[in-house]
Design a protein around this motif. Structure first.
Motif, PDB file in Angstrom:
ATOM      1  N   ILE A   1       0.866  -1.236  -0.024  1.00 16.90           N
ATOM      2  CA  ILE A   1      -0.153  -0.021   0.123  1.00 16.90           C
ATOM      3  C   ILE A   1       0.963   1.217   0.120  1.00 16.90           C
ATOM      4  O   ILE A   1       0.660   2.259  -0.673  1.00 16.90           O
ATOM      5  N   MET A   2       1.694   1.214   0.774  1.00 21.44           N
ATOM      6  CA  MET A   2       2.855   2.468   0.857  1.00 21.44           C
ATOM      7  C   MET A   2       3.337   2.794  -0.594  1.00 21.44           C
ATOM      8  O   MET A   2       3.596   3.746  -1.091  1.00 21.44           O
ATOM      9  N   ALA A   3       3.904   1.499  -1.342  1.00 22.33           N
ATOM     10  CA  ALA A   3       4.376   1.560  -2.501  1.00 22.33           C
ATOM     11  C   ALA A   3       3.477   2.228  -3.280  1.00 22.33           C
ATOM     12  O   ALA A   3       3.822   3.270  -4.350  1.00 22.33           O
ATOM     13  N   VAL A   4       2.179   1.776  -3.398  1.00 20.95           N
ATOM     14  CA  VAL A   4       1.214   2.627  -4.277  1.00 20.95           C
ATOM     15  C   VAL A   4       1.198   4.200  -4.116  1.00 20.95           C
ATOM     16  O   VAL A   4       1.075   4.861  -4.876  1.00 20.95           O
ATOM     17  N   ILE A   5       1.155   4.396  -2.737  1.00 23.88           N
ATOM     18  CA  ILE A   5       1.185   5.811  -2.435  1.00 23.88           C
ATOM     19  C   ILE A   5       2.252   6.629  -2.745  1.00 23.88           C
ATOM     20  O   ILE A   5       2.058   7.678  -3.605  1.00 23.88           O
TER      21      ILE A   5
END
Length: 899
Positions: free
Chosen positions: A92-96
């Motif tokens: 999820i952090m990578a997506v952000i």
């Protein structure tokens, strides 16, 4: 010489230049003194375009994180880390981060538009200072300076012409006027439109012919170019429809998720479930319910569309612009260089015996006669070609498909006509060597040349019809030269006026044979005929406009050109009908003063002429007020504010100014209006695909919520574990969604009306379908558990682990197969749909199946997920009910219960 304060003249075209010189305390012979120039520079400021407030890169980056969806993803990531679900949290952090980086670079690039405006001023200027003509940086020009310009120069400030010689300027980038403008020193009315101020020069335009001395009246941000720059700064770039829709969708999703989780949590507690376990389940469901793949899949889908368009010479600067164009329902397009070729060509010939429209076939070196061929063999036509070749200072030749040209565009157009005729220019020149010339003058509006010949001498002349007729005493009728009486003279004037009203620029051509050499030879000429010129439309534009109409898109021409010229081009392109009126810029009120009737009239008009940059901006604002998604095409400096204000600005790549290209959202490398149709189709496809994978993601995630909620509320013997929910989410939320993001266009996508800007990503009909899809998958999944127990293990006690495994795998395979439901065009066969024929979907289904089975094959994963299923019969139940969910949903689609 000294002045106490800043002196300016607001309407210098309305008074003679002597009055303007007096008002600005300027000396036409000596110019300003160096000391006075420095003093005025301190008062007026530098002659440059200010870029406005600088955008802080840090704030651009911060703004990438200010959205409900990003906040939701951040909360989900935080909860994942709190419960030590490291893999999901990192994903999820990578997506952000990926989305923030992409957004940052796109916005940072967009803010460079003002730098392009500044580059227009980095040129020297020749100015009269202390009685000497010297060269200085154009930034140091001040009001009251006397500048000298000649062919090839850029005009570096707004100036009043005080002395000119055959001066012509190209103002197409500022006004949209396609032809060079002849300049003079005459006085004009106060309300004269910008394109008709023949005694003014404007910053950022170019000198095409002649030379002049001019008085600088405005510099920097006070020039017309500076006014446009101010409008560019003020014209805010509204959020794209896609951004607005995703923002609205995110808010709804947050509330739906919160409500469902509260229900599930309370139901579990009431039924005696462990508090900690229910908290973990609720959080896992929260992470699962949020389609964290949405931003990255949206970005990749848009990027894929961008690459497709790049292969067709359409460069997109902002990813969201790809989808925006798909929802466009009105395209405001410039005429010059966009709908037309920005070339001057002979399009009409009038001789005494008749008239015909012509098309030049340069490749075949021939003329296509549009109204019959009765002119080509006439003596008058031969004389027209001879005059066109001889009374000409331009050059043109075509060799091996390569065209070389130089000189006045209209004279080049004449040479193209001669090139397509029987005799070439060089042959005429050899037979009639030039001995003398009367150059074109803005006063006489006539040019004449004197040539030697075998029979004596030959005079060739061309010019404005009303002016050249004064020098004509006869006219060529057939092979006879007859007297040109007043009646015949009026007839020729009427011919010219009629054709001028249809958008042609008319020139008259005359000649005379003489046996004596003359020093003044512009008299007693014989009229050969008239030739009409036009900037021809691009050949592919008619079809492109027709396709736009079939797709429900209104095309509006907005030009600074003459109304008659605009109407003529609009008729040729099928953009307007004969009875349609052209709205003149003079008839357009300021936006704040528009009545409801005025607005209706604007909205029903397809052609606008003599329109200023501010009026273009008003038009875009009106369309946006009516909730229309506006695409604005253009290539000039004058188009920049409207390009930025529009929902999507489309600049021309070849003829477009750097300003227009920097401000625009996309650039057409080949300048082809037809490329917009391709972009619209791609934009619609992208929006369709975004809808598909959102519906797919939500229906899959909602089916998980329904399964968990049903098990919790009914207090069933089986339930999914938090780690299993996250694993299902990992398998089905990424690969099938990515495959849907690159699906090709639906068969009839260009026969639909455009999406309304107010239409949400998920409308009422699709929300209904989404709930039905989710319910069918949930029912089929839970039914598989009961079928397994009732058919295979009826004589056994409930095996909680087996029930859990049946639930787990039936849900996975139902969701994977659910991807084939994601087509929404009625009447399309399941096996011929764009989804079923998408090879990437099949790759995704295969990959998801392998990932799902790996949880059974790999001991480490099997232990973590608590997989204990045994026997082919239970696997058969899983497969049957997974396919049953697909079949039921397909049946409901066929019965038109859902879309």
């Amino acid at each position: 010489m000294s002045i106490p304060e800043i002196i300016t003249t607001e309407t210098p075209w309305t008074s003679n230049y002597e009055a303007a010189l007096k008002q600005l305390h300027a000396d036409p012979e000596h110019g300003l003194s160096a000391a006075e120039a420095v003093r005025r520079l301190d008062l007026y400021g530098y002659n440059r375009i200010e870029s406005g407030k600088k955008i802080n890169p840090l704030m651009i980056m911060v703004n990438q994180f200010i959205s409900p969806f990003m906040l939701l993803l951040a909360i989900a990531a935080g909860l994942s880390f709190f419960f030590q679900e490291w893999l999901d949290g990192i994903a999820i952090m990578a997506v952000i981060v990926i989305n923030a980086v992409i957004g940052f670079f796109m916005e940072f690039q967009a803010e460079r538009s003002m730098e392009a405006l500044k580059k227009l001023t980095i040129v020297p200027a020749r100015v009269l200072r202390d009685g000497r003509l010297s060269e200085i940086p154009s930034e140091e020009l001040v009001s009251g300076d006397i500048i000298f310009i000649e062919g090839g120069d850029m005009v570096t400030a707004d100036a009043r012409v005080i002395k000119s010689t055959q001066l012509q300027t190209d103002e197409s980038a500022l006004t949209g006027e396609s032809l060079p403008i002849e300049k003079n020193v005459s006085v004009l009315p106060e309300k004269t439109p910008l394109a008709e101020r023949y005694n003014m020069l404007y910053k950022g335009t170019f000198v095409t012919n002649g030379n002049a001395y001019a008085l600088v009246v405005q510099t920097g941000m006070h020039t017309e170019l500076g006014t446009i720059a101010s409008m560019v700064q003020k014209a805010g770039q509204a959020a794209t429809p896609l951004e607005k829709k995703i923002r609205s969708f995110s808010k709804k999703l947050i509330w739906m998720t919160v409500i469902l989780l509260v229900i599930i949590f309370i139901a579990g507690i009431i039924n005696g479930q462990n508090l900690v376990q229910m908290m973990e389940t609720s959080i896992a469901l929260a992470v699962a319910a949020i389609p964290e793949g949405l931003p990255i899949v949206s970005t990749l889908a848009l990027a894929f569309g961008m690459l497709r368009m790049a292969r067709h010479n359409v460069l997109v600067k902002k990813l969201s612009s790809v989808e925006t164009l798909g929802g466009t329902n009105v395209i405001c397009t410039d005429k010059t260089g966009t709908l037309t070729q920005n070339k001057i060509e002979a399009a009409f010939i009038q001789i005494n015996e008749g008239a015909s429209r012509i098309n030049l076939d340069i490749a075949g070196a021939s003329i296509k006669w549009m109204d019959g061929n009765e002119i080509e063999d006439r003596a008058a036509y031969d004389q027209l070609c001879c005059i066109a070749a001889l009374c000409n200072t331009a050059t043109y030749y075509s060799e091996g498909g390569t065209e070389k040209e130089s000189g006045d565009p209209m004279e080049v157009g004449l040479l193209k006509m001669v090139y397509c005729g029987h005799t070439k220019q060089l042959d005429y020149i050899k037979e009639y060597p030039k001995l003398d010339e009367v150059p074109f003058s803005s006063d006489t509006k006539v040019m004449a040349t004197f040539h030697g010949s075998k029979q004596g001498y030959y005079i060739a002349a061309k010019g404005a019809v009303e002016e050249l007729l004064h020098s004509c005493t006869s006219v060529l009728e057939g092979s006879e030269v007859v007297a040109l009486d007043e009646s015949k003279r009026n007839n020729w004037l009427n011919y010219a006026e009629q054709r001028a009203q249809s958008g042609l620029r008319m020139l008259a051509f005359a000649y005379r044979n003489t046996s004596e050499k003359e020093s003044y030879f512009l008299h007693q000429l014989t009229l050969a005929g008239l030739i009409g010129f036009i900037d021809p439309p691009r050949p592919e534009v008619s079809q492109a406009i027709a396709e736009c109409k079939s797709a429900g898109i209104k095309v509006v021409m907005i030009t600074g050109d003459h109304p008659a010229t605009a109407k003529n081009i609009a008729l040729q392109l099928g953009l307007a009908n004969q009875e349609d009126e052209v709205m003149h810029g003079n008839a357009m009120k300021p936006y704040a003063e528009l009545t409801a009737e005025d607005k209706t009239k604007w909205l029903n008009t397809s052609v606008f002429a003599r329109v200023s940059p501010a009026q273009k901006l008003d038009l875009v604002s009106l369309y946006q007020e009516k909730k229309m998604v506006v695409g604005m095409t253009g290539d000039g400096v004058n188009d920049a504010p409207a390009l930025k204000k529009a929902d999507i600005g489309i600049a021309m790549g070849q003829r477009g100014t750097q300003v227009a290209q920097e401000v625009a959202d996309m650039v057409l490398k080949d300048d082809a209006f037809s490329s917009i149709v391709l972009a619209i189709k791609q934009g619609r496809t992208i929006f369709d695909n975004i809808r598909k994978f959102i519906i797919f993601l939500l229906s899959c995630n909602m089916s998980e919520l329904f399964v968990i909620a049903t098990a919790a509320i009914l207090n069933l013997h089986f339930q999914l574990f938090p780690i299993q929910i996250l694993y299902i989410n990992l398998i089905t939320d990424v690969l099938p969604a990515l495959a849907l993001g690159v699906t090709k266009a639906a068969p009839h996508i260009m026969e639909r009306k455009p999406f309304s800007s107010s239409e949400p990503i998920i409308d009422r009909e699709r929300w209904k379908a989404l709930f039905v899809y989710s319910s069918v998958i949930a029912i089929a999944t839970i039914s598989a558990v009961f079928a397994s127990h009732g058919l295979l293990h009826a004589d056994e006690a409930w095996n909680t682990d087996l029930c859990n495994n049946i639930l787990f795998y039936t849900l996975i395979f139902s969701q994977v197969l659910h991807v084939f439901n994601m087509y929404f065009e009625r009447g399309v066969s399941f096996f011929k749909s764009e989804v079923f024929t998408n090879r990437y979907v099949w790759y995704a289904v295969f990959a998801c199946t392998i990932l799902a089975l790996s949880a059974y094959w790999i001991p480490a994963i099997r232990d973590v997920l608590k997989i204990t299923i045994h026997g082919w019969k239970d696997w058969s139940i899983i497969i049957v009910f997974a396919f049953l969910s697909l079949l039921i949903n397909q049946l409901l689609k066929r019965l038109k219960v859902i879309i």
